[in-house]
Design a protein around this motif. Sequence first.
Motif, short mmCIF file in Angstrom:
data_model
loop_
_atom_site.label_atom_id
_atom_site.label_comp_id
_atom_site.label_asym_id
_atom_site.label_seq_id
_atom_site.Cartn_x
_atom_site.Cartn_y
_atom_site.Cartn_z
N GLY A 125 38.42 71.14 56.03
CA GLY A 125 37.57 69.87 56.45
C GLY A 125 36.30 69.77 56.06
O GLY A 125 35.64 70.89 55.72
N PRO A 126 35.91 68.51 55.99
CA PRO A 126 34.29 68.35 55.64
C PRO A 126 33.41 68.62 56.68
O PRO A 126 33.04 67.46 57.16
CB PRO A 126 34.57 66.82 54.98
N TRP A 127 33.27 69.78 57.20
CA TRP A 127 32.37 69.95 58.34
C TRP A 127 31.65 71.23 57.99
O TRP A 127 32.04 72.11 57.42
CB TRP A 127 33.04 70.23 59.44
N GLY A 128 30.11 71.03 58.46
CA GLY A 128 29.31 72.33 58.30
C GLY A 128 28.37 72.03 57.12
O GLY A 128 27.81 71.09 56.88
N GLU A 129 28.28 73.00 55.94
CA GLU A 129 27.42 73.05 55.09
C GLU A 129 27.49 71.85 54.11
O GLU A 129 28.64 71.53 53.97
CB GLU A 129 27.30 74.59 54.48
N VAL A 130 26.57 71.56 53.50
CA VAL A 130 26.58 70.49 52.49
C VAL A 130 27.65 70.93 51.29
O VAL A 130 28.51 70.10 50.85
CB VAL A 130 25.25 70.18 51.99
N ALA A 131 27.52 72.07 50.95
CA ALA A 131 28.46 72.64 50.06
C ALA A 131 29.97 72.63 50.14
O ALA A 131 30.80 72.11 49.39
CB ALA A 131 28.27 74.19 49.79
N ILE A 132 30.29 72.62 51.44
CA ILE A 132 31.59 72.61 51.91
C ILE A 132 32.05 70.86 51.89
O ILE A 132 33.07 70.78 51.45
CB ILE A 132 31.92 72.93 53.35
N LYS A 133 31.02 70.12 52.52
CA LYS A 133 31.38 68.80 52.24
C LYS A 133 31.45 68.19 50.68
O LYS A 133 32.44 67.36 50.56
CB LYS A 133 30.03 68.06 52.81
N HIS A 134 30.72 68.72 49.97
CA HIS A 134 30.77 68.34 48.50
C HIS A 134 32.33 68.89 48.02
O HIS A 134 32.90 68.14 47.10
CB HIS A 134 29.87 68.95 47.61
N PHE A 135 32.77 70.01 48.17
CA PHE A 135 33.84 70.61 48.03
C PHE A 135 35.13 69.57 48.58
O PHE A 135 36.02 69.46 47.50
CB PHE A 135 34.10 72.09 48.37
N VAL A 136 35.20 69.48 49.49
CA VAL A 136 36.18 68.62 50.31
C VAL A 136 36.15 67.21 49.57
O VAL A 136 37.12 66.52 49.38
CB VAL A 136 36.08 68.45 51.77
N ASN A 137 34.95 66.54 49.39
CA ASN A 137 34.78 65.30 48.91
C ASN A 137 35.59 65.19 47.43
O ASN A 137 35.88 64.15 47.14
CB ASN A 137 33.26 64.74 48.86
N GLU A 138 35.36 66.12 46.72
CA GLU A 138 35.83 66.42 45.38
C GLU A 138 37.35 66.10 45.29
O GLU A 138 38.04 65.15 44.47
CB GLU A 138 35.65 67.81 44.63
N VAL A 139 38.26 66.64 46.31
CA VAL A 139 39.56 66.30 46.31
C VAL A 139 39.72 64.87 46.99
O VAL A 139 40.82 64.45 46.51
CB VAL A 139 40.24 67.46 47.11
N ILE A 140 38.98 64.62 47.80
CA ILE A 140 39.07 62.92 48.28
C ILE A 140 39.09 62.06 47.31
O ILE A 140 39.65 61.40 46.97
CB ILE A 140 38.13 62.85 49.39
N GLN A 141 37.88 62.29 46.41
CA GLN A 141 38.00 61.37 45.04
C GLN A 141 39.01 61.54 44.32
O GLN A 141 39.59 60.45 43.72
CB GLN A 141 36.52 61.79 44.55
N GLU A 142 39.59 62.75 43.89
CA GLU A 142 40.70 62.81 43.11
C GLU A 142 41.77 62.05 43.68
O GLU A 142 42.65 61.40 43.17
CB GLU A 142 41.06 64.21 42.83
N ALA A 143 42.00 62.05 45.07
CA ALA A 143 43.29 61.48 45.87
C ALA A 143 42.86 60.12 45.72
O ALA A 143 44.05 59.12 45.50
CB ALA A 143 43.18 61.80 47.12
N LEU A 144 41.80 59.49 45.80
CA LEU A 144 41.58 58.04 45.50
C LEU A 144 41.74 57.51 44.18
O LEU A 144 42.20 56.45 43.96
CB LEU A 144 40.11 57.95 46.05
N LEU A 182 45.17 76.12 44.96
CA LEU A 182 46.29 75.67 43.99
C LEU A 182 46.38 74.03 44.35
O LEU A 182 47.47 73.65 43.67
CB LEU A 182 47.48 76.52 44.16
N GLY A 183 46.09 73.68 45.29
CA GLY A 183 46.34 72.12 45.28
C GLY A 183 45.90 71.54 46.83
O GLY A 183 45.10 72.29 47.61
N SER A 184 46.32 70.50 47.29
CA SER A 184 46.01 69.76 48.50
C SER A 184 46.73 68.98 48.94
O SER A 184 47.37 68.10 48.32
CB SER A 184 44.53 69.15 48.36
N SER A 185 47.17 68.83 50.37
CA SER A 185 47.77 67.82 50.86
C SER A 185 47.31 66.43 50.84
O SER A 185 47.99 65.42 50.83
CB SER A 185 48.08 68.14 52.75
N ARG A 186 45.83 66.56 50.58
CA ARG A 186 45.17 64.93 50.49
C ARG A 186 45.84 64.47 49.16
O ARG A 186 45.72 63.04 49.23
CB ARG A 186 43.67 65.20 50.45
N LEU A 187 46.31 65.03 48.28
CA LEU A 187 46.93 64.28 47.13
C LEU A 187 48.24 64.03 47.14
O LEU A 187 48.88 63.04 46.49
CB LEU A 187 47.06 65.43 46.00
#
Length: 250
Positions: A125-144, A182-187
Motif C-alpha cells: 500500500g502507498p503508506w509511509g516513506e516517500v519511496a514506498i509511495k513512489h513505488f506503489v504509484n508506479e504500478v498505479i500508473q501502469e494500471a491506468l 512478479l506482478g500486481s493485482s492492481r493490473l
Amino acid sequence: MVSQETIRFAAVGDIHCKKESAGSLRNFFSQAAESADALLLCGDLTDYGLPEEAKILADELSAARIPIVAVLGNHDYESGQPDQVRRILADAGVRVLDGEPCEIHGVGIAGAKGFCGGFGRGSLGPWGEVAIKHFVNEVIQEALKLEAALAKLRTQQRIALLHYSPVAATVQGEPVEIFPFLGSSRLEDPLLRYPVNAVLHGHAHRGTPEGKTANGIPVYNVAKPLLQRTWTDRPPFRIIEIPKSDTPVM
C-alpha cells in the motif's frame, strides 16, 4: 493465413536477446509466423536493454513476415535506454505499446508493461516513506495505462498484453518470497471493468502457464523459459485463437 473463423496469435515473452543471439532466433520466429496470423511479444525482448541487442532482435524478427505487437519488460529498461529500444523495434515494423491500443485483423490489443507490488492481501500500500509511495504509484500508473488502452478499443474481440502478471495464479512455482516482484493485482482491476478474450504476460520464468482473473478471463504466462520446459516437443510459443468478428463495439 487468416481463416474465416479465427485469428491465430503466437505469443511469447522473455526472449532476452543478447549480442550473441544473432542468427539463433530467426528459425524460431519463422516457425511462429508459419503457425499464426500475428506475433505478440510480452516484454524482456532484450537482455540488458541495449540498442545493439534491439538491432539484433529487429534483424531476427525480419524472418516473421506477419504483424508483430510488443510491450517492453524490466530488462528492456536496464540500461536506461528504453526509448531507443522502442524506436529501433518500431523502425523494424514492430508496434511497441505503452498504454496504447492497436488492432490486428479486427482484434483489439491493449498493451502496457505493468509493474510489481504484490497480489491480493499481499499488495503493498502507498503508506509511509516517500519511496514506498513512489513505488506503489508506479504500478498505479501502469494500471491506468492499461485501462486507458482498453477503454479506447472498439473491437468485439480483445487481448491484453503485459509483461508483469495481473494474477497470482500464473506466478505459482516461483519462490513465494518474490511474488510481490512478479506482478500486481492492481493490473487486474482494469480487466474487471473492460473484459478481454485473453491476457498474456511473461516475466515469471518458473511460473505456471495458465490462470484466470476474478471474472474468469484466461491469463497465459508465455515466458519463453517456462514454455521451453512445459513443451519439450514443440517450439516455445503459445497459440491463442480468437474468434473472428466484424462487429465493432459501440
